[in-house]
Write a protein that holds these residues in place. Structure first.
Motif, PDB file in Angstrom:
ATOM      1  N   TYR B  92       0.843  -1.202   0.000  1.00 48.79           N
ATOM      2  CA  TYR B  92       0.000   0.000   0.000  1.00 48.79           C
ATOM      3  C   TYR B  92       0.877   1.250   0.000  1.00 48.79           C
ATOM      4  O   TYR B  92       0.578   2.240  -0.659  1.00 48.79           O
ATOM      5  N   GLN B  93       1.966   1.149   0.762  1.00 52.74           N
ATOM      6  CA  GLN B  93       2.900   2.272   0.805  1.00 52.74           C
ATOM      7  C   GLN B  93       3.473   2.539  -0.590  1.00 52.74           C
ATOM      8  O   GLN B  93       3.580   3.683  -1.027  1.00 52.74           O
ATOM      9  N   LYS B  94       3.828   1.475  -1.282  1.00 50.99           N
ATOM     10  CA  LYS B  94       4.398   1.628  -2.630  1.00 50.99           C
ATOM     11  C   LYS B  94       3.386   2.265  -3.571  1.00 50.99           C
ATOM     12  O   LYS B  94       3.723   3.133  -4.370  1.00 50.99           O
ATOM     13  N   ILE B  95       2.159   1.825  -3.485  1.00 48.96           N
ATOM     14  CA  ILE B  95       1.137   2.374  -4.384  1.00 48.96           C
ATOM     15  C   ILE B  95       0.956   3.857  -4.093  1.00 48.96           C
ATOM     16  O   ILE B  95       0.879   4.673  -5.012  1.00 48.96           O
ATOM     17  N   SER B  96       0.935   4.204  -2.821  1.00 49.63           N
ATOM     18  CA  SER B  96       0.736   5.620  -2.498  1.00 49.63           C
ATOM     19  C   SER B  96       1.943   6.448  -2.954  1.00 49.63           C
ATOM     20  O   SER B  96       1.836   7.635  -3.181  1.00 49.63           O
ATOM     21  N   ASN B  97       3.108   5.808  -3.087  1.00 51.66           N
ATOM     22  CA  ASN B  97       4.292   6.504  -3.598  1.00 51.66           C
ATOM     23  C   ASN B  97       4.442   6.368  -5.099  1.00 51.66           C
ATOM     24  O   ASN B  97       5.494   6.693  -5.657  1.00 51.66           O
ATOM     25  N   GLN B 100       6.178   1.111  -8.868  1.00 50.80           N
ATOM     26  CA  GLN B 100       5.634   0.090  -9.741  1.00 50.80           C
ATOM     27  C   GLN B 100       5.726  -1.322  -9.159  1.00 50.80           C
ATOM     28  O   GLN B 100       4.795  -2.074  -9.200  1.00 50.80           O
ATOM     29  N   LYS B 101       6.869  -1.698  -8.662  1.00 50.97           N
ATOM     30  CA  LYS B 101       7.059  -3.134  -8.352  1.00 50.97           C
ATOM     31  C   LYS B 101       6.571  -3.448  -6.951  1.00 50.97           C
ATOM     32  O   LYS B 101       7.251  -3.174  -5.975  1.00 50.97           O
ATOM     33  N   LEU B 102       5.436  -4.106  -6.889  1.00 46.61           N
ATOM     34  CA  LEU B 102       4.906  -4.518  -5.594  1.00 46.61           C
ATOM     35  C   LEU B 102       5.584  -5.816  -5.155  1.00 46.61           C
ATOM     36  O   LEU B 102       6.020  -6.602  -5.976  1.00 46.61           O
ATOM     37  N   ASN B 103       5.610  -6.029  -3.844  1.00 48.25           N
ATOM     38  CA  ASN B 103       6.275  -7.232  -3.311  1.00 48.25           C
ATOM     39  C   ASN B 103       5.308  -8.401  -3.300  1.00 48.25           C
ATOM     40  O   ASN B 103       4.105  -8.235  -3.097  1.00 48.25           O
ATOM     41  N   LYS B 104       5.874  -9.580  -3.421  1.00 49.61           N
ATOM     42  CA  LYS B 104       5.028 -10.789  -3.324  1.00 49.61           C
ATOM     43  C   LYS B 104       5.088 -11.313  -1.905  1.00 49.61           C
ATOM     44  O   LYS B 104       6.015 -11.045  -1.148  1.00 49.61           O
TER      45      LYS B 104
END
Lengths: 246, 1027
Positions: B92-97, B100-104
């Motif tokens: 969620y933090q990545k999306i708000s920033n 692109q590459k989300l963790n699995k």
């Protein structure tokens, strides 16, 4: 049936000698075709197949009339100086048609027959199986997974390759390349009929160097090692796997 | 042919818990049945055995329930929930920033999580081709709390901090700034009134009136935080900030007089700071305590290329231009500059998703195009690098097909004509972008290419324009290098010819006779000139122009330099010049010319005659210094292998490389013997000479022919003589040298450095020397350990210690920095040995004193400094594990300290290692922390528990008390993240007092409390604490 294709009789002699319950015929009165069993697997051996034209036609014919599940192309090939030595074994990862240049035809690339892919990928599973068998069985033989470039000639001088070569770059590669004269046709036939194939050949000479009798005899001595590995592979296939086609 | 699918085994958490439940029910049912049976039997027979069995069954039932409950809880919580919660939070933090590459999810063997992972893959696929665009409606979709409906600039601080990312999204294709305007006011001071804040607000809006500017009052920081979108340039932004600060000074009458508080501004710029780093960078900018500070971090490093394509923000390309603008580019240091440009090319290629990027250059001598640089995303897969020479045919065809802007873009192979297509097929190219570098006459001198072999690629207009501009920038630089190289080559040749022929030139101002140029030979003889010095003073020792001056009298002038006669003339001037050049030609005397030549024509160094003259001058001048002799021990083998010309070429190459060294290449080189050369270093001391020897050694080892596999390098012995000592003449000096060589021949041929006066001998190679020190220390188990206590400031209690490895260079009387000897140890496979030695020593000490001294006295931890090379040995951690088990260290007793830069440069690696390290119950400490390279948030993510602040943060506290705010801010930030901090380098009482005002009891290391001590002293101090 597993089909084994060779240029001349020497190429396929080992396999022919291993077959049980052999039957022989001549296709079009020219091309000896021997069938039998090996490790309970039906195997066919055909030879006298030179050039891609003939290999394409004959293999296609055999596939149409028999339930062929895998085509193994055996024999000799030529390599570039350097990475793959004379006497080493080349196993095909993909096959290019080196004489095809129909760039004027719309949407065609170098080496591409319109309507077909630019290169033909060999069966991955057969390739892995063959590699594995080589490592286990033919310990004295060095095997390399290569790109095969199929032409209608023996390459006696470097300039024979000018159309597809720039500073030793062929189709985006500079190493692990060998040249033969019938893999291309076989790959076309297999693509049409959706049958997997793999080529397994011994490097007879380097491109630009003449073929010699001595060289040929030395290769013949290695045929048994090649034969052991290929037959081991056939044995594995017949024992373990249900071949389902591409 | 399909192979049987031997997929990884998975299990369903749902099914396994179901299974457990079923087992529990069956067993519980059986026990209950037994309880009932025993109860009935007990009731009927009144037999105590049945009562006992009944009770026993009941106890078993309760125990079983507890065990099952624990197993269920453990299975679900530990393996499932931790992974779910942590990973989802990160994503969620990545999306708000806008990353692109989300963790699995890690637990891929659980069916439910595996299906979540395939959804993550889907999202990643979509995001990898996604760009965030502004909706164009400014902040309509954000629920901002405006202070007044009529004022669209002022919002509440909470609203600002919650939505600042949204502000950026609304203006994402522009550069946007976040600025803190603050007054330097103590927290408990009530200096600023409501009117002051209002006045500041008005000044801010007056200077930044644009649409979209948002400001929020932050009383905690005594100022305003402001969002400034779409600013034009950094200079314009700076001017705006400066104006605000100028007009917003607050002054008040207080008890002591008039107190003035100037306004300070600290700013960060998106996209130069990533979304996730904005606030931490802003806080860092404030801590730097400058009046106006626009902070644009440079975080591009070898591990961080991902920085440029993990975001969905197009603006990231701006970072690459920023990086080049700030890079240290110089045509004088082309190698370093090329490295910077190559980095930028890689960054751009990565950002846009190209598989290969490179540069092809024309070799004008061979008339061939060769690959100057190539980078490929996948190691081992190249385009042109393997063949190195690119066919002219290809270049010609590209030139034919290129657009008017010298570019050729093809999104797939079929979009080029058949002739070019045939060649692209031979090279296996599918898509790409090519930029031609041309001269004015249209000749192609270079190609910058971005290519793909395995995929098609369509470039947007934005991408294409970026590539064009970027490539033009790079091409321009390389054109300049080419021109500069030509000029340098010409200059070098001209200077060499002058030297060889012993001609000299000088230029003067025709009106004032002030020197404007001196050739090397004249500099050798007279020293360099000072600005304004007259030629007649410098060269002829006169106080007025020479009577026979060629400029005045149109005659040739005769003069002497040393024993050689010269004729000076204006032969080089074609017309009347403001700064004419005068040529000094040597007068040839039979038999003497060769001997009197100050320059050796074969080696391009001073001749023995020159050496003799110079030594006479130096000894008479009574200055001090060193003469370093370099004897080529393997001259015979070099002559045999390469012949006389080959040998001399290698020597010239060595001398050239020496002269090019900016730091050490300032000494003049003289011929002493055919195999021995001398360097004169005035004012050098013995340690300076040793530094030079180490450098000259490494230069001597530089390969002349990089392609030669078995090249013989120069093997030399280095020996130094101090002067003036008792030498009265050059001949006396040379006699001593010859005697020395004769008496010490046994020390030669071993690549030694010998100090002639003291007889000190060691290996010339620094690396070999360090290795010998290390080997010796390990062999004799004399690797010195010191312990630097960590102390609680309130009560001086030692609660931990940092273990410092000490390797001493006795000659320099200096301790070698671990940053120097650890890489040497690593290179020679000694890292494991050292660390195991360390831990063994620590373990032995713990075994002996762990309970009695450490535990009782409250020493809870020992820290070891570690570096990334340690972990390159895969068995390192398992050996550490064994040692920990051997010595039974308590949890958290051992700590590993990583430097801030190391963490930033190897973030992903450390993140991967951190779990393994913490599983060994070793805590992680971030050392030398400033905040410049990595945020506290990221440290927390990785699992660091303690942050040791860099000593630089408190170094100037004694002189500049205002720096305390920076330190305070960072301490507060660390606390907010629930981590601990340790102040390092506390040396004075004032520092202690200032820091105590922020925190009464903090963890500290520093000479104010303790210096590094050996174990005995540490133990006695611990004993004192207990007593």
């Amino acid at each position: 049936m597993i089909l084994i294709v060779g240029n001349n009789h020497d190429d396929v002699l080992y396999y022919e000698s291993k077959l049980r319950n052999k039957t022989e015929e001549k296709l079009y009165k020219r091309f000896p075709f021997v069938t039998g069993t090996l490790f309970s697997q039906k195997v066919g051996v055909v030879y006298g197949i030179y050039t891609n034209y003939v290999s394409s036609m004959i293999v296609s014919e055999i596939i149409k009339n028999n339930h062929v599940v895998l085509v193994i192309n055996v024999g000799r090939c030529q390599s570039l100086q350097g990475d793959i030595k004379v006497g080493d074994v080349a196993i095909s990862r993909q096959v290019y048609l080196g004489e095809v240049s129909l760039l004027d035809v719309e949407n065609s690339l170098l080496g591409q027959v319109p309507g077909f892919p630019q290169y033909h990928l060999c069966d991955h599973y057969a390739l892995e199986m063959m590699n594995d068998c080589f490592n286990r069985v033919a310990s004295k033989q060095f095997s390399h997974v290569c790109s095969f470039i199929s032409l209608e000639r023996y390459i006696n001088k470097d300039s024979d390759l000018d159309d597809i070569n720039l500073n030793n770059m062929f189709f985006g590669q500079t190493k692990n390349i060998v040249f033969d004269n019938n893999s291309g046709g076989i790959s076309l036939a297999c693509t049409i009929h959706d049958v997997p194939m793999v080529s397994v050949k011994i490097v007879e000479s380097y491109i630009g160097e003449p073929r010699t009798l001595n060289g040929y005899v030395n290769i013949l001595k290695k045929y048994s090692e090649l034969g052991k590995a290929v037959t081991a592979c056939i044995g594995e296939i017949s024992r373990n796997e249900v071949i389902m086609g591409k | 042919m399909a192979k049987k699918n031997k997929n990884e085994r998975t299990y369903s958490i749902h099914k396994s818990t179901k299974r457990l439940r079923l087992i529990y029910i069956i067993v519980a049912f059986a026990i209950l049945a037994a309880i009932i049976a025993f109860a009935v039997l007990s009731f009927i027979t009144k037999d105590r055995i049945y009562t006992a069995l009944l009770l026993g069954s009941f106890v078993v039932f309760v125990l079983m329930t507890i065990v099952f409950g624990y197993v269920l809880f453990n299975q679900s919580y530990t393996s499932l929930f931790t992974d779910l919660i942590d990973n989802t939070r990160e994503n969620y933090q990545k999306i708000s920033n806008m990353q692109q590459k989300l963790n699995k999810y890690e637990n891929n063997q659980i069916t439910e999580l595996r299906s979540l992972n395939s959804q993550v893959d889907e999202i990643n696929d979509i995001f990898s081709n996604t760009v965030m665009l502004s909706t164009g409606h400014l902040y309509d979709n954000l629920k901002l709390d405006y202070l007044s409906p009529d004022d669209k600039h002022a919002i509440t601080i909470d609203s600002f901090l919650s939505h600042y990312k949204g502000f950026i999204l609304a203006n994402e294709v522009y550069r946007n700034a976040l600025v803190y305007f603050t007054y330097d006011v103590n927290d408990d001071e009530d200096f600023l009134s409501g009117e002051d804040y209002l006045a500041l607000y008005k000044v801010i809006i007056l200077n930044f009136p644009g649409e979209g500017v948002l400001a929020a009052k932050d009383t905690k920081r005594h100022g305003f935080i402001v969002f400034i979108p779409k600013f034009d340039s950094l200079r314009v932004l700076y001017n705006g900030l400066e104006t605000v600060c100028k007009y917003a000074t607050v002054s008040k009458q207080v008890a002591g007089g008039l107190e003035v508080k100037p306004l300070k501004a600290a700013a960060v710029v998106y996209p130069y700071s990533d979304m996730e780093d904005l606030m931490s960078d802003l806080r860092y900018a404030m801590r730097q305590n400058k009046d106006i500070n626009i902070y644009t971090p440079d975080r591009l490093n070898k591990e961080n290329m991902e920085l440029y394509h993990t975001s969905m923000n197009l603006n990231n390309i701006a970072k690459l231009f920023e990086m080049i603008a700030k890079a240290n580019i110089s045509v004088d240091d082309t190698n370093s500059s090329k490295v910077e440009y190559h980095k930028a090319l890689r960054g751009l290629a990565n950002h846009l998703g190209f598989e290969h990027v490179g540069m092809i250059t024309l070799d004008t001598i061979k008339e061939e195009y060769f690959v100057d640089y190539e980078w490929s995303k996948n190691e081992g897969e190249h385009v042109f690098k393997e063949v190195n020479v690119v066919a002219d045919e290809l270049v010609d065809l590209i030139k034919q097909e290129a657009d008017y802007d010298n570019t050729l873009a093809f999104s797939n192979r079929l979009n080029v004509n058949k002739d070019l297509g045939r060649l692209f097929d031979i090279y296996g190219l599918r898509s790409g972008f090519i930029f031609l570098v041309k001269t004015d006459s249209g000749q192609v001198t270079g190609i910058i290419y971005y290519l793909n072999k395995t995929k098609d690629m369509t470039l947007t207009a934005y991408d294409k324009e970026s590539l064009v501009v970027f490539s033009a920038y790079v091409a321009d630089f390389f054109r300049r290098i080419y021109t500069e190289n030509e000029i340098h080559t010409a200059q070098r040749r001209y200077k060499s010819i002058l030297r060889l022929t012993d001609f000299n030139v000088y230029s003067v101002d025709s009106d004032t006779y002030e020197l404007t140029e001196l050739s090397d030979g004249l500099i050798d003889a007279f020293g360099n000139y000072k600005h304004g010095q007259k030629c007649y003073e410098k060269l002829y020792g006169l106080e007025a122009p020479c009577e026979d001056c060629p400029l005045l009298k149109n005659v040739k002038k005769t003069s002497m330099i040393g024993k050689r006669e010269y004729i000076t003339s204006t032969i080089l001037n074609r017309k009347k010049e403001q700064y004419p050049t005068l040529l000094m030609s040597p007068v040839e005397s039979k038999g003497e010319s060769a001997v009197l030549n100050r320059y050796d024509p074969q080696l391009f160094i001073h001749s023995f005659y020159g050496f003799n003259e110079e030594m006479e001058r130096v000894l008479q001048s009574k200055t001090r210094g060193y003469v370093l002799f370099v004897s080529v021990d393997n001259a015979d083998s070099l002559l045999k292998e390469y012949g006389e010309e080959g040998y001399q070429t290698r020597l010239r190459y060595f001398f050239r490389n020496y002269r090019r060294d900016k730091k050490y290449g300032d000494g003049e080189i003289y011929l002493f013997r055919p195999d021995t050369f001398a360097f004169i270093f005035p004012e050098d001391g013995r340690v300076d000479i040793l530094d030079r020897v180490e450098k000259i050694y490494s230069i001597a080892k530089t390969k002349y022919d990089e392609k030669a596999i078995n090249e013989i390098s120069l093997n030399c012995t280095y020996f130094a003589f101090e002067y003036p000592q008792d030498y009265h003449s050059a001949s006396e000096f040379f006699h001593s040298v010859n005697l020395f060589i004769k008496d010490n021949y046994k020390l030669f041929n071993q690549e030694n450095f010998i100090l002639a006066d003291s007889g000190y001998v060691r290996l010339a190679s620094r690396e070999q020397f360090i290795l010998s020190l290390l080997d010796n220390a390990i062999k004799t188990e004399s690797l010195s350990l010191k312990y630097l206590p960590e102390v609680r400031s309130a009560n001086n209690k030692i609660v931990g210690a940092e273990v410092l490895l000490r390797l001493t260079d006795k000659f320099r009387n200096a301790v070698l920095s671990p940053y120097e000897f650890i890489p040497v140890a690593s290179k020679h496979g000694k890292i494991g040995t050292i660390t195991e030695y360390l831990i063994n020593r620590v373990g032995e000490i713990y075994q002996k004193y762990g309970i009695s001294a450490f535990k009782v006295a409250g020493l809870k931890s020992l820290s070891l400094n570690v570096d990334i090379p340690y972990f390159e040995d895969e068995s390192f951690l398992s050996r550490i594990d064994q040692l920990i088990n051997k010595y039974h260290f308590p949890k958290g007793f051992l700590r590993f300290e990583f430097g801030e830069r190391d963490i930033a440069n190897n973030f992903e690696l450390i993140k991967a290692l951190s779990k393994k390290i913490t599983n060994l119950d070793i805590y992680l400490t971030a050392d030398n922390y400033t905040g410049a390279f990595i945020s506290i948030d990221k440290l927390k993510q990785v699992g660091f528990k303690i942050v040791k602040l860099s000593r630089n943060l408190i170094m100037d506290l004694a002189n500049d008390g205002t720096k305390i705010n920076g330190v305070k801010s960072i301490m507060q930030d660390i606390k907010e993240y629930d981590m601990s901090y340790c102040i390092v380098g506390l040396e004075t009482k004032l520092q202690y007092q200032l820091l105590s005002e922020i925190d009464k009891d903090f963890l500290v290391e520093g000479y104010y409390f303790y210096q590094p001590m050996d174990i005995d002293e540490l133990l006695s101090r611990l004993k004192l604490m207990v007593a």
